[in-house]
Design a protein around this motif. Structure first.
Motif, PDB file in Angstrom:
ATOM      1  N   ASP A  74     -37.738  -7.837  -6.561  1.00 59.05           N
ATOM      2  CA  ASP A  74     -37.781  -6.394  -6.835  1.00 59.05           C
ATOM      3  C   ASP A  74     -38.467  -5.650  -5.679  1.00 59.05           C
ATOM      4  OD1 ASP A  74     -36.721  -6.449  -9.625  1.00 59.05           O
ATOM      5  OD2 ASP A  74     -38.459  -7.757  -9.908  1.00 59.05           O
ATOM      6  N   ALA A  75     -39.569  -6.228  -5.201  1.00 58.18           N
ATOM      7  CA  ALA A  75     -40.264  -5.600  -4.068  1.00 58.18           C
ATOM      8  C   ALA A  75     -39.336  -5.567  -2.850  1.00 58.18           C
ATOM      9  CB  ALA A  75     -41.544  -6.372  -3.753  1.00 58.18           C
ATOM     10  N   ASP A  76     -38.627  -6.667  -2.599  1.00 57.18           N
ATOM     11  CA  ASP A  76     -37.700  -6.719  -1.453  1.00 57.18           C
ATOM     12  C   ASP A  76     -36.608  -5.659  -1.576  1.00 57.18           C
ATOM     13  OD1 ASP A  76     -39.052  -8.806  -0.307  1.00 57.18           O
ATOM     14  OD2 ASP A  76     -37.654 -10.368  -0.961  1.00 57.18           O
ATOM     15  N   ALA A  77     -36.071  -5.509  -2.791  1.00 59.28           N
ATOM     16  CA  ALA A  77     -34.982  -4.530  -2.989  1.00 59.28           C
ATOM     17  C   ALA A  77     -35.489  -3.116  -2.696  1.00 59.28           C
ATOM     18  CB  ALA A  77     -34.455  -4.635  -4.421  1.00 59.28           C
ATOM     19  N   ALA A  78     -36.715  -2.830  -3.140  1.00 60.12           N
ATOM     20  CA  ALA A  78     -37.262  -1.480  -2.916  1.00 60.12           C
ATOM     21  C   ALA A  78     -37.522  -1.237  -1.431  1.00 60.12           C
ATOM     22  CB  ALA A  78     -38.546  -1.306  -3.731  1.00 60.12           C
ATOM     23  N   VAL A  79     -38.061  -2.252  -0.750  1.00 57.48           N
ATOM     24  CA  VAL A  79     -38.330  -2.101   0.685  1.00 57.48           C
ATOM     25  C   VAL A  79     -37.004  -1.932   1.445  1.00 57.48           C
ATOM     26  CG1 VAL A  79     -39.243  -3.246   2.752  1.00 57.48           C
ATOM     27  CG2 VAL A  79     -40.528  -3.346   0.597  1.00 57.48           C
ATOM     28  N   ALA A  80     -35.985  -2.690   1.031  1.00 53.17           N
ATOM     29  CA  ALA A  80     -34.676  -2.579   1.702  1.00 53.17           C
ATOM     30  C   ALA A  80     -34.106  -1.173   1.525  1.00 53.17           C
ATOM     31  CB  ALA A  80     -33.713  -3.640   1.144  1.00 53.17           C
ATOM     32  N   ALA A  81     -34.256  -0.612   0.328  1.00 50.27           N
ATOM     33  CA  ALA A  81     -33.747   0.752   0.085  1.00 50.27           C
ATOM     34  C   ALA A  81     -34.499   1.753   0.960  1.00 50.27           C
ATOM     35  CB  ALA A  81     -33.910   1.106  -1.395  1.00 50.27           C
ATOM     36  N   ALA A  82     -35.814   1.576   1.040  1.00 51.32           N
ATOM     37  CA  ALA A  82     -36.617   2.498   1.859  1.00 51.32           C
ATOM     38  C   ALA A  82     -36.242   2.357   3.330  1.00 51.32           C
ATOM     39  CB  ALA A  82     -38.107   2.213   1.647  1.00 51.32           C
ATOM     40  N   LYS A  83     -36.007   1.119   3.754  1.00 46.56           N
ATOM     41  CA  LYS A  83     -35.674   0.882   5.165  1.00 46.56           C
ATOM     42  C   LYS A  83     -34.324   1.519   5.503  1.00 46.56           C
ATOM     43  CE  LYS A  83     -35.258  -2.829   8.528  1.00 46.56           C
ATOM     44  NZ  LYS A  83     -35.052  -4.250   8.763  1.00 46.56           N
ATOM     45  N   SER A  84     -33.367   1.405   4.583  1.00 43.35           N
ATOM     46  CA  SER A  84     -32.050   1.951   4.940  1.00 43.35           C
ATOM     47  C   SER A  84     -32.039   3.481   4.882  1.00 43.35           C
ATOM     48  CB  SER A  84     -30.941   1.323   4.089  1.00 43.35           C
ATOM     49  OG  SER A  84     -31.022   1.808   2.798  1.00 43.35           O
ATOM     50  N   ALA A  85     -32.978   4.068   4.116  1.00 45.43           N
ATOM     51  CA  ALA A  85     -33.022   5.542   4.070  1.00 45.43           C
ATOM     52  C   ALA A  85     -33.789   6.138   5.260  1.00 45.43           C
ATOM     53  CB  ALA A  85     -33.695   5.991   2.763  1.00 45.43           C
ATOM     54  N   PHE A  86     -34.565   5.314   5.936  1.00 45.11           N
ATOM     55  CA  PHE A  86     -35.457   5.850   6.979  1.00 45.11           C
ATOM     56  C   PHE A  86     -34.725   6.532   8.147  1.00 45.11           C
ATOM     57  CE2 PHE A  86     -38.156   5.439  10.795  1.00 45.11           C
ATOM     58  CZ  PHE A  86     -39.174   6.303  10.422  1.00 45.11           C
ATOM     59  N   PRO A  87     -33.652   5.920   8.714  1.00 45.04           N
ATOM     60  CA  PRO A  87     -33.039   6.553   9.894  1.00 45.04           C
ATOM     61  C   PRO A  87     -32.618   8.005   9.639  1.00 45.04           C
ATOM     62  CG  PRO A  87     -32.218   4.326   9.610  1.00 45.04           C
ATOM     63  CD  PRO A  87     -33.036   4.630   8.383  1.00 45.04           C
ATOM     64  N   SER A  88     -32.034   8.298   8.477  1.00 47.48           N
ATOM     65  CA  SER A  88     -31.602   9.680   8.263  1.00 47.48           C
ATOM     66  C   SER A  88     -32.772  10.576   7.827  1.00 47.48           C
ATOM     67  CB  SER A  88     -30.462   9.750   7.250  1.00 47.48           C
ATOM     68  OG  SER A  88     -30.872   9.142   6.057  1.00 47.48           O
TER      69      SER A  88
END
Ligand SMILES: NC(=O)c1ccc[n+]([C@@H]2O[C@H](COP(=O)([O-])OP(=O)(O)OC[C@H]3O[C@@H](n4cnc5c(N)ncnc54)[C@H](O)[C@@H]3O)[C@@H](O)[C@H]2O)c1
Length: 481
Positions: free
Chosen positions: A43-57
């Protein structure tokens, strides 16, 4: 029973991947009121992945876009303020007048204050007028793990999630597993306001599970933590291998120095302040130091305050205090009260056991220990309950020495009508905050500690800078290029 097991990840409410059920307890009745899920590493990994993919925009979104969102969040927060207050009352036992008052007011004040900071913050400027091609840029640091405690839940969450979002960072919030209900409403508010998917994510969990995963995670760039000094140290060590920035807001043991010329109600106001929120406040003035000529009277007054303060159900309206948050805090406080008695402090009010009229719930008697000495455990350690320690002092130098004789350095207090002395003592105190004559800090002023009370500052431009990297560019072309 409320089912609050879902997490908010990538803009959606999702089921836990490897979660474990946990009850949220009503601290007045000891009955379960909600079930949350403590997430696991997936669950922690999924949340970090979502945050990481939203960061560039999100990191290149405009000031206007972010301001628009914060304004929307403010409007929805105001609309849902009483629901937030109910959640705080249920999850951590703050009486309803307090949760409808200061608990939720602080959240609103922080949203307004960060809107003002964002309007004016300078994200890039020349180093100096004579070095215009040396340009300084302030850029969002990246993915932030935000870990918060239960004692002022809205205040602590919003001091992190808002500046993270406003500076262009993306985040994963892990609220306290003791008080996770108000955080879920905050996630709903952000969702309704239109925060883009992945910019803000929420995973419930405990320190050993989600907490550890986030602080060691290679894709997390910053940990902003509020909580105990014990956990702050563990987090710092855990974060060291990935050299992430760690910003800490930790415990406190505030001194309240009352000189003989302080206003008449200084002692009573100080005692009330110590007991407020059932003593569960990091900046509580828990060590009252009183000039000897006024000391005996001060002990009487503080004792009267403790004896006249009622302890009652959080759902009732009134100026009483509620229970403390859970069984382990109750036991911890009882243990400190026993130690105070054993070490020879003079118990003048309160003491062990529940107050009359309560045979269940984590209710603690407002307690005063007079004639304390600096070597006593109750003077040295943070109790985090409604327990006031008092000791006399003879000189200004002694008062300063007593106040500074602690590993903590969060907030200290001075009561005097001598302005020159007030300023002199304020400079001498080793703490991030000093309050003279109960003057309230303005919204947007920096909140944080010296020594083992932490290394970060929250609020205002200081709170922004925690989430920013500084880039030095030489050969910068003028902005007209
Ligand atoms: N300086 C401040 O701004 C401030 C404000 C409020 C509270 N506090 C302090 O917070 C403490 C009370 O809160 P608490 O009992 O919730 O504190 P805590 O340290 O037990 O827990 C705080 C948060 O950290 C998490 N956590 C615990 N251990 C962890 C670990 N090893 N790794 C990652 N996360 C971990 C918890 O799950 C919780 O979300 C008091 O010491 C109080 O002084 C400080």
């Amino acid at each position: 029973m409320i089912d609050a097991r879902k997490f908010f990840i990538g803009g959606k409410w999702v089921d836990p991947i490897n979660g474990t059920d946990r009850h949220v307890i009503d601290s007045a009745t000891e009955d379960p009121i909600a079930t949350i899920s403590l997430g696991g590493s997936a669950d922690a990994d999924a949340a970090v992945a979502a945050a990481k993919s939203a960061f560039p925009s999100w990191s290149v979104s405009t000031r206007e876009e972010r301001l628009g969102l914060l304004e929307e969040i403010l409007a929805i927060y105001r609309r849902r303020r009483s629901e937030l207050a109910d959640a705080v009352t249920n999850e951590m036992g703050a009486p309803t007048d307090l949760s409808n008052g200061l608990h939720t007011a602080l959240g609103e004040i922080h949203i307004e204050a960060f809107i003002e900071v964002l309007k004016n913050f300078d994200f890039g400027h020349a180093l100096r007028p004579d070095r215009r091609r040396d340009h300084i840029l302030y850029e969002p640091i990246g993915v932030c793990a935000l870990i918060t405690p239960w004692n002022w839940p809205l205040n602590q969450m919003l001091l992190k999630v808002l500046p993270a979002m406003a500076t262009g960072c993306t985040s994963v919030l892990k609220p306290s597993e003791e008080a996770p209900l108000s955080a879920l409403i905050i996630a709903e508010i952000f969702d309704e306001a239109g925060v883009p998917a992945g910019v803000f994510n929420l995973v419930n969990g405990d320190g050993a599970g989600v907490g550890n995963c986030l602080t060691a995670h290679p894709d997390v760039d910053l940990v902003s933590f509020t909580g105990s000094t014990r956990a702050g140290v563990a987090i710092t060590k855990n974060a060291a291998d990935t050299v992430k920035r760690v910003s800490l807001e930790l415990g406190g043991k505030g001194a309240n120095i009352i000189f003989a010329d302080a206003v008449e109600n200084a002692v009573k106001a100080g005692a009330r302040r110590c007991f407020n929120n059932s003593g569960q406040t990091c900046i509580a003035p828990t060590r009252m130091l009183v000039e000897r000529s006024r000391y005996d009277q001060a002990v009487k007054e503080a004792t009267e305050v403790a004896e006249s303060l009622s302890v009652d159900l959080p759902q009732k309206s009134g100026a009483h205090i509620g229970p403390v948050v859970n069984a382990s805090q109750f036991d911890r406080i009882q243990n400190y009260i026993d130690i105070g008695i054993q070490e020879g402090a003079n118990l003048t009010a309160g003491g062990p056991g529940r107050p009359d009229g309560h045979n269940r719930g984590y209710f603690v008697k407002p307690t005063v220990f007079a004639d304390c000495t600096t070597d006593m455990t109750i003077v040295k350690e943070e109790i985090f309950g409604p327990v006031l320690t008092m000791m006399p002092f003879d000189t200004e130098e002694d008062a300063i020495a007593f106040a500074n004789d602690t590993p903590f350095g969060l907030a200290n207090y001075i009561q005097t009508s001598d302005g020159v002395r007030a300023n002199r003592v304020a400079r001498a105190l080793r703490s991030g905050m000093v309050e003279i004559n109960n003057e309230v800090r303005a919204p947007g002023s920096p909140f944080g500690g010296y020594k083992q009370s932490g290394n970060g500052r929250e609020g205002g431009t200081w709170g922004f800078e925690e989430f920013l990297e500084v880039k030095s560019v030489t050969g910068w072309f003028s902005d007209e290029v």
